[in-house]
Enzyme design. Structure first.
Site, PDB file in Angstrom:
ATOM      1  N   HIS A  49      -0.326  18.082 -26.636  1.00 44.64           N
ATOM      2  CA  HIS A  49      -0.426  16.625 -26.500  1.00 44.64           C
ATOM      3  C   HIS A  49      -1.659  16.027 -27.160  1.00 44.64           C
ATOM      4  CE1 HIS A  49       2.904  17.180 -23.812  1.00 44.64           C
ATOM      5  NE2 HIS A  49       2.937  15.908 -23.477  1.00 44.64           N
ATOM      6  N   HIS A 100       7.419  10.365 -28.778  1.00 45.95           N
ATOM      7  CA  HIS A 100       6.462  11.225 -28.078  1.00 45.95           C
ATOM      8  C   HIS A 100       6.774  12.715 -28.302  1.00 45.95           C
ATOM      9  CE1 HIS A 100       3.778  12.589 -24.884  1.00 45.95           C
ATOM     10  NE2 HIS A 100       4.789  13.269 -24.373  1.00 45.95           N
ATOM     11  N   ARG A 143       0.824  -1.231   0.000  1.00 40.95           N
ATOM     12  CA  ARG A 143       0.000   0.000   0.000  1.00 40.95           C
ATOM     13  C   ARG A 143       0.848   1.268   0.000  1.00 40.95           C
ATOM     14  NH1 ARG A 143      -2.630  -3.481   3.384  1.00 40.95           N
ATOM     15  NH2 ARG A 143      -4.518  -4.339   2.465  1.00 40.95           N
TER      16      ARG A 143
END
Ligand code: GLY
Length: 333
Positions: A223, A239, A110
């Site tokens: 983007h 990218h 966690r």
């Protein structure tokens, strides 16, 4: 060395920028860390020394390795080694490594602390900063993830010298973006200062809107078309190259919406050309195909939210008229 901070109250963290800052790793580890799981890739020639017991976990290469099975592999290997919540994960690499290891750190026990040693230009000025972590599904990029802020980020500019030219250009596409988010004179700065200026801008945005309730969306400038070109897939664009074309497209769109003038569009073209980045979409894509990729639904083309330049600077704007999307597209073909 330049030291900056991502200001998030009791989760604020330092970002060190400069040649050789990877050697500061032991100094930025959270106090009391007894063991470190170093996650990297075989192709990354950047050894690190956390100064405490550590083990290296090598993940696969490329976007294909940024998936849930890698997260499971890492977590299972960490469990077999006995990594506890009091220990630390150190991600050494570009965005694929910091996104994947960061997400694995977010969910293991966690949540275990993570430090990013960003080894690519794109990682240093974008991916490693701001706590977005996640992996891809077959259905799309970054569809599973969480916000998990690192305890520190090291941007060692010395290692950028050994990047393949195309990988370096990948980062320049993101750097070009910052020129329109208020970072002036980037091309005149030495590399360390240019990286630091981008980090400072991103840290300020993240500090004001960690979970992208509003302002953080400006980091996605360029983007929307960029992602569409990447999704189209067969065009062999990195990218940053896709974002560079997306910046010009966003300017052409803003022009047609009366938000900016021709001079400002020319400024976009000058900045992108100055980084020697592509300025036109590859042959073979038509405007309807692109618009359908914007909306992710070939039938529902009723509106798309873009981040656009304008009198108040860059901000999210809903564009309802597909004819304007098409006209702007024709200007970048
Ligand atoms: N890469 C965009 C963001 O971190 O919000």
């Amino acid at each position: 060395m330049i030291q900056l901070e991502v200001p998030l109250a009791d989760r604020s963290y330092p970002v060190l920028v400069g040649a050789g800052v990877r050697h500061q790793l032991s100094r930025v580890l959270p106090a009391g860390a007894a063991r470190v799981a170093v996650v990297t890739q075989a192709s990354i020639p950047v050894p690190v020394d956390p100064g405490v017991e550590h083990r290296v976990f090598v993940m696969g290469e490329g976007e294909e390795a940024k998936d849930l099975s890698t997260v499971e592999d890492l977590c299972r290997q960490w469990a077999r080694w006995g990594l506890t919540r009091a220990d630390v994960v150190v991600a050494v690499g570009g965005g694929v490594v910091t996104d994947t290891a960061g997400f694995a750190a977010a969910v293991y026990h966690r949540g275990v602390a993570v430090v990013h040693v960003a080894t690519t230009l794109l990682g240093q000025i974008d991916a490693a900063i701001g706590g977005k972590t996640g992996v891809n599904l077959t259905e799309g990029k970054n569809l599973v993830g969480s916000f998990w802020q690192p305890a520190a980020v090291l941007c060692d500019t010395e290692v950028l010298g050994s990047l393949p030219p195309r990988e370096y250009r990948n980062g320049l596409g993101e750097m070009a973006k910052y020129a329109f988010l208020g970072v002036d004179g980037l091309t005149d700065l030495p590399l360390d200062e240019a990286v630091a200026a981008c980090v400072r801008c991103k840290a300020d945005v993240v500090g004001s809107d960690e979970r992208e309730a509003g302002r953080r969306a400006i980091l996605n400038y360029g983007h929307t078309l960029g992602h569409a070109l990447e999704t189209a897939g067969s065009y062999d664009l990195r990218h940053g190259e896709a974002v560079a074309i997306g910046l010009i497209y966003a300017a052409e769109l803003a022009l047609r919406l009366g938000r900016i003038d021709e001079d400002r569009v020319a400024e976009h073209r000058r900045v992108v050309a100055g980084y020697d980045l592509p300025m036109r979409v590859p042959d073979g894509l038509d405007s309807d195909e692109v618009i359908s990729l914007f909306s992710r639904d070939k039938k529902a083309v009723s509106g798309v939210t873009f981040v656009l330049d304008g009198p108040q600077g860059v901000e999210p704007v809903r564009v309802e008229d597909p004819a304007i999307l098409r006209a702007a597209f024709d200007a970048v073909r």
